[in-house]
Write an enzyme that holds these catalytic residues in place. Structure first.
Site, short mmCIF file in Angstrom:
data_model
loop_
_atom_site.label_atom_id
_atom_site.label_comp_id
_atom_site.label_asym_id
_atom_site.label_seq_id
_atom_site.Cartn_x
_atom_site.Cartn_y
_atom_site.Cartn_z
N GLY A 62 -51.47 44.92 35.29
CA GLY A 62 -50.66 45.74 36.18
C GLY A 62 -49.31 45.10 36.42
O GLY A 62 -48.82 44.34 35.60
N CYS A 63 -48.71 45.40 37.56
CA CYS A 63 -47.39 44.87 37.87
C CYS A 63 -47.39 43.35 37.79
O CYS A 63 -48.22 42.69 38.41
CB CYS A 63 -46.98 45.32 39.28
N PHE A 64 -46.44 42.81 37.05
CA PHE A 64 -46.43 41.35 36.86
C PHE A 64 -46.04 40.58 38.11
O PHE A 64 -46.30 39.39 38.21
CB PHE A 64 -45.58 40.92 35.68
N LYS A 94 -41.73 50.83 40.06
CA LYS A 94 -42.64 50.61 41.16
C LYS A 94 -42.42 51.64 42.24
O LYS A 94 -41.30 51.97 42.59
CB LYS A 94 -42.44 49.21 41.75
#
Length: 220
Positions: free
Chosen positions: A52-54, A2
């Protein structure tokens, strides 16, 4: 990994908001025309999605009425029991995913999908979401059975035909092979780190969008 550079995230967060806005602000996001009927009390079902980002996807579904649990993990790859570091290379084939277990007497798959496509991510992006790029951030629904496949495919066709988004939906609809739960420090990440720049810019606005746009499905 990230990216947490504040300025870059702010710009990309603004772009995310613009691209996920429906084609017309006067057009409400539609319910699924094809859906499962509400089940008998106590019936639990699950579906795995990737958007996308969990961290953010998990945070959204933790605030959806009828959702029993939302767990961050990895799906769609070829490596058994992958680590976060391995998935981040993009070479395992996995997508950061969330397994949603829901009370099918309170919420339907169609309502889960409505949340997923409207506020949890931008389904028109290919191999990216916000500041994150790579196949591990692709949009996907990993269906557990033919009924989930039919409902998901029909809803995507419905949204495309209605031109809800400015671009065609790029979400993959594929059979679930395996879901691997992510490391403990990824679980409830947005709840535990609300002031982290990445979370504040990219993920908390999604939860707020759920509250504003889908109030009938929102819970604190």
């Amino acid at each position: 990994m990230k990216r947490t550079v504040l300025a870059g995230c702010a710009i990309l967060g603004t772009l995310w908001a613009l691209t996920t806005e429906p084609a017309s602000k006067s057009t409400p996001f539609p319910d699924a025309a094809r859906d499962e009927a509400l089940a008998a009390p106590g019936t639990q079902r699950s579906v795995v999605v990737a958007g996308g980002c969990f961290w953010g996807v998990q945070a959204v579904f933790q605030h959806v009425k009828g959702v029993i649990s939302a767990t961050s993990g990895y799906s769609g790859g070829t490596v058994k029991s992958p680590s976060y570091e391995a998935v981040c290379t993009g070479r395992t084939g996995h997508a950061e995913s969330v397994r949603i277990v829901y009370d099918a007497s309170e919420v339907s798959l169609g309502q889960i999908l409505k949340t997923f496509f409207s506020v949890a991510h931008d389904p028109t992006e290919i191999n990216r979401q916000g500041p994150d790029t790579g196949t591990q951030y692709r949009s996907a629904v990993f269906y557990a059975d033919e009924a989930q496949q039919r409902i998901t495919t029909a809803y995507i066709e419905q949204l495309n035909q209605a031109k809800i988004f400015r671009r065609p939906i790029a979400t993959q609809v594929v059979a679930l092979d395996q879901f691997y739960q992510a490391e403990a420090y990824h679980q409830d990440y947005a709840t535990k780190h609300p002031y982290e720049p990445y979370i504040a810019i990219n993920d908390l606005p999604k939860v707020d969008a759920l509250r504003r746009q889908l109030p009938d499905l929102y819970r604190k």
